[in-house]
Design an enzyme around this catalytic site. Structure first.
Site, mmCIF file in Angstrom:
data_model
loop_
_atom_site.group_PDB
_atom_site.id
_atom_site.type_symbol
_atom_site.label_atom_id
_atom_site.label_comp_id
_atom_site.label_asym_id
_atom_site.label_seq_id
_atom_site.Cartn_x
_atom_site.Cartn_y
_atom_site.Cartn_z
ATOM 1 C CG LEU A 104 -11.097 -2.470 -2.032
ATOM 2 C CD1 LEU A 104 -12.900 -2.570 -2.970
ATOM 3 C CD2 LEU A 104 -10.616 -3.763 -1.767
ATOM 4 C CG ASP A 105 -4.402 -1.570 -4.496
ATOM 5 O OD1 ASP A 105 -3.893 -1.262 -3.405
ATOM 6 O OD2 ASP A 105 -4.427 -2.985 -4.915
ATOM 7 N NE ARG A 106 -5.305 5.667 -10.094
ATOM 8 C CZ ARG A 106 -5.607 5.754 -11.107
ATOM 9 N NH1 ARG A 106 -6.077 6.008 -11.815
ATOM 10 N NH2 ARG A 106 -4.282 6.249 -11.055
#
Ligand code: URA
Length: 240
Positions: A104-106
């Protein structure tokens, strides 16, 4: 006495069907003899080898499946070169060497699975997998029905047309988008492409696995039936 494929699946060799394949392929021996499909044995007494390696040895390394509700600000890698907080910081109390399944993106929140079951991780992240992931996005503006239909049909991004998806508007105005691919920043790019940049993004489901009401930053171990359902979904994906 138990069916051999059941013993192997419990020891972490993959779905029962996959274990049946391994038996058929002649990779399994019991007490020195090639096993046959339909054989039953006693995991405590019999010597079971897979590719010549004792199956129980693998069973001793416990399979661990953890569902984390990832908060913003954490990267989904085991180690970050830049020294930023990683999701591993949130599961530090787990002794086994687990790792995140996909990323997942930051700044994306929500459902992240971590495991030491390589078979399952492979199945869920295989490029040809079909496991559906559901995201809830807070976006700029309010997407029209036409925009939702466009998102569902496919959006042309720099790396090509997106596969059919399912997009709808929740009662609270957020967009619920279900996709089967896993391209980098895909949800953010799809929504930006239709003029509704993402402000907040959360993943709420991966295949049969639901985030539910797990608090942000917390994790829980999966229940055996959840593991089974994921294994089934991953196996279907590969065969897809
Ligand atoms: N799509 C995105 O844009 N970001 C994620 O973190 C996951 C899917």
């Amino acid at each position: 006495m138990e069916r051999l494929q059941k013993i192997l699946a419990a020891a972490g060799f993959g779905s029962r069907r996959r274990c049946e394949d391994m038996i058929r392929e002649g990779r399994v021996t019991v007490n020195g003899k090639p096993a046959r499909l339909g054989d039953s044995c006693d995991p405590e007494q019999d010597r079971i080898l897979v590719d010549g390696v004792p199956a129980n040895r693998r069973a001793l390394g416990r399979r661990v499946y953890v569902l984390l509700n990832k908060p913003k600000g954490y990267v989904s890698t085991v180690r970050d070169e830049a020294g930023r907080p990683t999701v591993m910081d949130l599961v530090a109390s787990i002794k086994e060497r687990i790792y995140p399944v996909g990323r997942l993106d930051r700044d994306t929140e929500g459902l992240l699975l971590l495991t030491n079951d390589g078979e399952l991780a492979y199945g869920l992240t295989h490029p040809r997998h079909l496991v559906e992931k559901v995201y809830v996005a807070t976006v700029e503006g309010s997407p029209s029905e036409a925009v939702l239909a466009e998102l569902s049909a496919g959006i042309l991004l720099e790396d090509g047309l997106t596969a059919p998806a399912r997009a709808r508007l929740n009662a609270d105005g957020r967009v619920r988008l279900a996709i089967r691919e896993g391209r980098k920043h895909q949800v953010r790019r799809m929504l930006a492409a239709v003029g509704h940049p993402v402000l907040e993004l959360r993943r709420v489901r991966v295949g049969p696995l639901e985030l539910g009401d797990l608090p942000l930053g917390s994790f829980r171990h999966l229940m055996p039936r959840e593991v089974k359902a994921l294994q089934k979904a991953a196996a279907r994906g590969i065969r897809g």
